[in-house]
Design a protein around this motif. Structure first.
Motif, PDB file in Angstrom:
ATOM      1  N   ALA A  24       0.818  -1.214   0.000  1.00  0.00           N
ATOM      2  CA  ALA A  24       0.000   0.000   0.000  1.00  0.00           C
ATOM      3  C   ALA A  24       0.851   1.263   0.000  1.00  0.00           C
ATOM      4  O   ALA A  24       0.535   2.229  -0.691  1.00  0.00           O
ATOM      5  N   LEU A  25       1.946   1.266   0.760  1.00  0.00           N
ATOM      6  CA  LEU A  25       2.800   2.445   0.846  1.00  0.00           C
ATOM      7  C   LEU A  25       3.973   2.416  -0.124  1.00  0.00           C
ATOM      8  O   LEU A  25       4.763   3.357  -0.171  1.00  0.00           O
ATOM      9  N   ALA A  26       4.080   1.323  -0.885  1.00  0.00           N
ATOM     10  CA  ALA A  26       5.166   1.161  -1.860  1.00  0.00           C
ATOM     11  C   ALA A  26       6.527   1.365  -1.192  1.00  0.00           C
ATOM     12  O   ALA A  26       7.349   2.168  -1.619  1.00  0.00           O
ATOM     13  N   THR A  27       6.763   0.609  -0.114  1.00  0.00           N
ATOM     14  CA  THR A  27       8.005   0.732   0.638  1.00  0.00           C
ATOM     15  C   THR A  27       8.391  -0.619   1.215  1.00  0.00           C
ATOM     16  O   THR A  27       7.646  -1.587   1.104  1.00  0.00           O
ATOM     17  N   THR A  28       9.524  -0.683   1.843  1.00  0.00           N
ATOM     18  CA  THR A  28       9.987  -1.890   2.519  1.00  0.00           C
ATOM     19  C   THR A  28       9.997  -1.629   4.011  1.00  0.00           C
ATOM     20  O   THR A  28      10.477  -0.594   4.467  1.00  0.00           O
ATOM     21  N   LEU A  29       9.453  -2.559   4.777  1.00  0.00           N
ATOM     22  CA  LEU A  29       9.461  -2.458   6.233  1.00  0.00           C
ATOM     23  C   LEU A  29      10.479  -3.463   6.768  1.00  0.00           C
ATOM     24  O   LEU A  29      10.327  -4.668   6.568  1.00  0.00           O
ATOM     25  N   GLU A  30      11.513  -2.945   7.397  1.00  0.00           N
ATOM     26  CA  GLU A  30      12.573  -3.786   7.953  1.00  0.00           C
ATOM     27  C   GLU A  30      12.041  -4.553   9.166  1.00  0.00           C
ATOM     28  O   GLU A  30      11.401  -3.990  10.045  1.00  0.00           O
ATOM     29  N   THR A  31      12.315  -5.849   9.223  1.00  0.00           N
ATOM     30  CA  THR A  31      11.870  -6.681  10.344  1.00  0.00           C
ATOM     31  C   THR A  31      12.952  -6.743  11.407  1.00  0.00           C
ATOM     32  O   THR A  31      14.118  -6.965  11.102  1.00  0.00           O
ATOM     33  N   ALA A  40       7.993  -4.699  12.454  1.00  0.00           N
ATOM     34  CA  ALA A  40       8.308  -4.278  11.090  1.00  0.00           C
ATOM     35  C   ALA A  40       8.315  -2.758  11.120  1.00  0.00           C
ATOM     36  O   ALA A  40       7.293  -2.128  11.388  1.00  0.00           O
ATOM     37  N   MET A  41       9.472  -2.179  10.885  1.00  0.00           N
ATOM     38  CA  MET A  41       9.676  -0.746  11.065  1.00  0.00           C
ATOM     39  C   MET A  41       9.239   0.056   9.844  1.00  0.00           C
ATOM     40  O   MET A  41       9.659  -0.239   8.730  1.00  0.00           O
ATOM     41  N   PHE A  42       8.408   1.082  10.084  1.00  0.00           N
ATOM     42  CA  PHE A  42       8.066   2.026   9.028  1.00  0.00           C
ATOM     43  C   PHE A  42       9.285   2.901   8.750  1.00  0.00           C
ATOM     44  O   PHE A  42      10.027   3.240   9.679  1.00  0.00           O
ATOM     45  N   PRO A  43       9.481   3.294   7.491  1.00  0.00           N
ATOM     46  CA  PRO A  43      10.588   4.212   7.196  1.00  0.00           C
ATOM     47  C   PRO A  43      10.388   5.515   7.969  1.00  0.00           C
ATOM     48  O   PRO A  43       9.258   5.963   8.152  1.00  0.00           O
ATOM     49  N   GLY A  51       8.864   7.759  14.785  1.00  0.00           N
ATOM     50  CA  GLY A  51       8.950   6.466  14.132  1.00  0.00           C
ATOM     51  C   GLY A  51       7.804   5.582  14.556  1.00  0.00           C
ATOM     52  O   GLY A  51       7.010   5.948  15.426  1.00  0.00           O
ATOM     53  N   GLY A  52       7.711   4.415  13.947  1.00  0.00           N
ATOM     54  CA  GLY A  52       6.654   3.490  14.306  1.00  0.00           C
ATOM     55  C   GLY A  52       6.870   2.146  13.662  1.00  0.00           C
ATOM     56  O   GLY A  52       7.754   1.968  12.820  1.00  0.00           O
ATOM     57  N   CYS A  53       6.037   1.193  14.070  1.00  0.00           N
ATOM     58  CA  CYS A  53       6.203  -0.165  13.577  1.00  0.00           C
ATOM     59  C   CYS A  53       4.897  -0.935  13.625  1.00  0.00           C
ATOM     60  O   CYS A  53       3.937  -0.531  14.269  1.00  0.00           O
TER      61      CYS A  53
END
Length: 121
Positions: A24-31, A40-43, A51-53
């Motif tokens: 949906a956000l066209a991004t990668t969430l680092e685990t 899973a971290m939001f950019p 920040g958020g996850c």
């Protein structure tokens, strides 16, 4: 100072939620593995202090009716809304002007969390 410095969206199916937000956000969430479970971290911009996850926590459950966070999708609100259904979510409130503060929309994610989206344009 920012009004928010951290948020967690609780999930019941970690990988499904990570795929939903990634698509949906066209991004990668680092685990990241944490003491309470996986995150899973939001950019985020480290200088902003915000920040958020996504959080896979046994103590918390996802769903509507709790706290609503608004994700910054600056300049991409319409594009995100177009991707939400294909990612497994639904649009609760389509794009709405909140002059002079830009625009918001509200979605329900793959876990049942109701999440706001905000953009100035």
């Amino acid at each position: 100072m920012n009004a928010i410095n951290w948020f967690e969206l609780f999930v019941s199916d970690f990988e499904r939620a990570r795929r939903f937000y990634g698509q949906a956000l066209a991004t990668t969430l680092e685990t990241v593995d944490s003491m309470g479970g996986r995150m899973a971290m939001f950019p985020c911009d480290p200088e902003s202090g915000v920040g958020g996850c996504l959080s896979d926590s046994m103590e918390q459950q996802p769903g509507a009716g709790g706290t609503r966070v608004y994700l910054n999708v600056e300049g991409q609100l319409d594009a995100v809304l177009e991707r939400v259904p294909a990612a497994g979510g639904e649009i609760v409130q389509s794009r709405m002007a909140i002059a002079p503060h830009g625009f918001i929309a509200v979605i329900k994610d793959s876990e049942g969390n109701v999440v706001g989206l905000h953009s100035m344009s």
